[in-house]
Scaffold this motif. Sequence first.
Motif, short mmCIF file in Angstrom:
data_model
loop_
_atom_site.label_atom_id
_atom_site.label_comp_id
_atom_site.label_asym_id
_atom_site.label_seq_id
_atom_site.Cartn_x
_atom_site.Cartn_y
_atom_site.Cartn_z
N THR A 1 0.82 -1.21 0.00
CA THR A 1 0.00 0.00 0.00
C THR A 1 0.86 1.26 0.00
OG1 THR A 1 -1.57 -1.26 1.37
CG2 THR A 1 -2.02 1.08 1.07
N LEU A 2 1.95 1.23 0.73
CA LEU A 2 2.81 2.40 0.83
C LEU A 2 3.50 2.72 -0.50
CD1 LEU A 2 3.70 4.57 2.81
CD2 LEU A 2 5.60 3.10 3.46
N ALA A 3 3.84 1.70 -1.28
CA ALA A 3 4.45 1.94 -2.60
C ALA A 3 3.42 2.60 -3.53
CB ALA A 3 4.95 0.64 -3.21
N TYR A 4 2.17 2.21 -3.39
CA TYR A 4 1.10 2.79 -4.21
C TYR A 4 0.84 4.24 -3.81
CZ TYR A 4 -3.68 3.81 -5.68
OH TYR A 4 -4.79 4.41 -6.19
N ASP A 5 0.84 4.48 -2.51
CA ASP A 5 0.48 5.81 -2.00
C ASP A 5 1.53 6.27 -0.97
OD1 ASP A 5 -0.72 8.11 -1.08
OD2 ASP A 5 -2.55 7.13 -0.38
N SER B 1 -5.85 1.84 0.72
CA SER B 1 -5.80 0.47 1.24
C SER B 1 -5.69 -0.50 0.07
CB SER B 1 -7.05 0.16 2.08
OG SER B 1 -8.21 0.24 1.29
N SER B 2 -5.15 -1.66 0.36
CA SER B 2 -5.04 -2.72 -0.65
C SER B 2 -6.34 -3.52 -0.62
CB SER B 2 -3.84 -3.61 -0.34
OG SER B 2 -2.64 -2.86 -0.43
N SER C 1 8.18 -2.72 3.81
CA SER C 1 7.09 -1.79 3.54
C SER C 1 5.88 -2.15 4.39
CB SER C 1 6.76 -1.79 2.05
OG SER C 1 6.02 -0.63 1.73
N MET C 2 4.70 -1.69 3.98
CA MET C 2 3.51 -1.92 4.78
C MET C 2 2.27 -2.09 3.92
SD MET C 2 1.88 1.61 5.44
CE MET C 2 0.57 0.85 4.62
N CYS C 3 1.27 -2.69 4.55
CA CYS C 3 0.00 -2.93 3.87
C CYS C 3 -1.14 -2.59 4.81
CB CYS C 3 -0.09 -4.40 3.46
SG CYS C 3 -1.68 -4.87 2.76
N ASP D 1 -6.04 8.01 -9.03
CA ASP D 1 -7.34 7.67 -9.62
C ASP D 1 -7.17 6.78 -10.85
OD1 ASP D 1 -8.76 9.04 -7.70
OD2 ASP D 1 -9.11 10.80 -8.95
N PHE D 2 -6.17 7.07 -11.66
CA PHE D 2 -5.91 6.26 -12.85
C PHE D 2 -5.48 4.85 -12.46
CE2 PHE D 2 -3.17 4.81 -16.37
CZ PHE D 2 -4.14 4.79 -17.37
N GLN D 3 -4.63 4.75 -11.45
CA GLN D 3 -4.21 3.42 -10.96
C GLN D 3 -5.41 2.65 -10.42
OE1 GLN D 3 -0.98 4.88 -8.40
NE2 GLN D 3 0.39 3.57 -9.56
#
Length: 137
Positions: A5-9, A29-30, A55-57, A121-123
């Motif tokens: 989740t942290l890599a995404y956001d 959140s994942s 990282s974290m989720c 939003d695109f992701q």
Amino acid sequence: MGIDTLAYDPFMPYKEKSKDAFSNYWFSSSDGHTVEEFNQLLDCKNVDRLVKNSSMCIAYTHFANGFVDQSGKVDKLFKERLQYLAAQDGWFVPATQLLDYLNKQRNSNEYVSQMYLLKMDFQWLLERVYKKIVFGR
């Protein structure tokens, strides 16, 4: 998005100027909405990669979506995934505690940009298309 989740956001928890009146901070959140999606999210390879990257989720789910069958038995693969996860040397805390920790590390009250929100939003849209194809929802 996957498990990290942290890599995404990487800016979470973040502030949105247009929504300041509604919430102090926002976070991602994942998605593990159903037992099938949750089991895929917590695949051992995904968990190993999360641990390797330190990282974290934050996982989102609805435990009413197939986690227990009609006879009251917990889904076998779900149980195995949680046992594998629990065996890791992780910091398992409520989302609030994790988000407070991240916020203190950054010590920032800056707003995220509109470009950042558009990218997220695109992701999200790409993930929705993937979920529709793979899981039919």
